[in-house]
Design an enzyme around this catalytic site. Structure first.
Site, PDB file in Angstrom:
ATOM      1  N   ASP A 119       0.833  -1.208   0.000  1.00  0.00           N
ATOM      2  CA  ASP A 119       0.000   0.000   0.000  1.00  0.00           C
ATOM      3  C   ASP A 119       0.864   1.253   0.000  1.00  0.00           C
ATOM      4  OD1 ASP A 119      -2.513  -1.212  -0.005  1.00  0.00           O
ATOM      5  OD2 ASP A 119      -2.572  -1.382   2.170  1.00  0.00           O
ATOM      6  N   THR A 120       1.885   1.259   0.848  1.00  0.00           N
ATOM      7  CA  THR A 120       2.743   2.436   0.972  1.00  0.00           C
ATOM      8  C   THR A 120       3.454   2.738  -0.338  1.00  0.00           C
ATOM      9  OG1 THR A 120       3.071   2.045   3.337  1.00  0.00           O
ATOM     10  CG2 THR A 120       4.703   3.413   2.217  1.00  0.00           C
TER      11      THR A 120
END
Length: 402
Positions: free
Chosen positions: A176-177
């Site tokens: 996600d990051t």
């Protein structure tokens, strides 16, 4: 174009439909860079992470730490876009927007006329970024995407963990990051391209693709060599000493990746003769004799603290393994300006890690707090959407806005 002294994306407006991590991280970075972020939230509860578990800013009924992490600098509009009235409001906002970000499952926004094809016909300069688990097309496009599952499926997990144990996920939502960071890069590239073409475009970013791209040299290790890279825990299967080591009061990590660094490390530890020892003279010999070298090093390292060794090794790639408290209490963190205290409208003062971007001429602005749900609804609808007070009141009466 941003003037000197203003954040680099000043004047750019983003309509943000995203929730959870990847999209909100993307738009938070854009907000730090000066873009105006209009965060569209469900009036009934808002972004899913507002209800997240764990510590809450302002106490039990306050905002979740999760939401506070990824949403500073945004304007929150509580708007039900599933209704015709809500869609009409959205189009007033989209008419002046530069970018739209969404991370619904593929096809969801088509039901409301908010898919790229429909939007592009009306607003050809708009840059439209979609974040999904497996992309907008193909047999997997309807699957939900959760970070640890993508770590598992992409091969990431297979290279993480102890050599004799199972593959492990990274505790940080790394897929996600990284997708959020890649989203910022993609949007900035599309904004730059628009200065030449005059047109917006569609950006399809998949968490799965990002996870594969993040395999980096380990992916190439398999593709070129045909072998699965071996797990090595905190160590490295092809480099020694490259691991964690015990000291008097905890562990230190050393990444001694070449011959010069090894010679310098031996000198710093008071044992230059190790570099001449035939068991350790080359990287291959050090890998073959790792247990012997590790014991010799730890016998010395245990005579002093990890903090003192860090000072002795300051010219080398080595540092103490810190707890979260030790890491965030480190004076350098404050010197770098990485810790901020925000005064949030509903819960008061909240500490959050700030932006890591340092521009010399157009500095970022990471001083604005995360919003309360619907905090800016009325202002945005009046000042950007052009609605009169009576129209806003009528929408609230219909529960189209919160």
């Amino acid at each position: 174009m941003a003037k000197s002294g203003r954040p680099p994306l000043s004047g750019i407006r983003v309509i943000d439909f995203s929730r959870v991590i990847a999209g909100p991280l993307c738009t938070q970075i854009l907000a730090d860079m000066g873009a105006e972020i209009i965060k569209i939230e469900n009036p009934d509860g808002g972004d899913d992470t507002r209800k997240g578990a764990g510590p809450r800013a302002g106490g039990e009924k306050g905002e979740s730490h999760f939401f506070m992490t990824y949403n500073r600098g945004k304007k929150s509009v509580a708007l039900d876009f599933t209704t015709p009235d809500g869609q009409a409001v959205l189009h007033k906002l989209l008419a002046s927007a530069d970018v739209m970000v969404e991370n619904f499952r593929p096809g969801v926004l088509r039901k409301y006329g908010l898919d790229y094809a429909s939007i592009h016909r009306k607003y050809p300069r708009l840059i439209y970024l979609s974040i999904s688990a497996y992309g907008q097309t193909g047999p997997l496009s309807d699957r939900p995407g959760y970070d640890p599952v993508l770590q598992a499926e992409s091969g990431m997990m297979s290279v993480n963990g102890e050599a004799d144990g199972e593959g492990l996920r990274h505790a940080i939502a790394i897929v996600d990051t990284m997708t959020g960071i890649h989203s910022v890069a993609a949007i900035n590239a599309a904004l730059f391209a628009r200065t030449d073409t005059g047109k917006g475009q569609y950006i399809d970013l998949a968490l799965y693709d990002t996870a594969l791209a993040c395999l980096g040299n380990l992916g190439a290790y398999y593709l070129i060599g045909g072998e699965q890279p071996r797990r090595a825990g905190n160590g490295h299967f092809a480099s020694v000493p490259n691991s964690s080591f015990d000291t008097k009061n905890g562990k230190i990590y050393m990444a001694v990746a070449n011959q010069k660094l090894f010679i310098d490390t031996c000198k710093a530890m008071g044992h230059p003769e190790w570099a001449e020892d035939p068991r350790f003279a080359t990287i291959a010999q050090r890998v073959a004799n790792k247990p012997v070298l590790t014991k010799l090093m730890e016998d010395v390292l245990r005579t002093d603290t990890k903090e003192n060794w860090a000072q002795k090794f300051r010219h080398l790639p080595a540092g103490p393994i810190r707890t979260m408290q030790e890491a965030l209490d480190e004076p350098e963190v404050k010197r770098r300006g990485m810790l901020k205290t925000y005064k949030q409208s509903r819960v008061g003062e909240v500490p959050i890690i700030g932006s890591n971007y340092r521009f010399s001429d157009t500095p970022v602005d990471d001083t604005r707090p995360p919003p309360s749900l619907g905090e800016h609804t009325d202002w945005v609808l009046r000042e950007i959407g052009g609605l009169k007070a009576a129209e806003v009141a009528a929408l609230r009466e219909k529960k189209v806005i919160g």
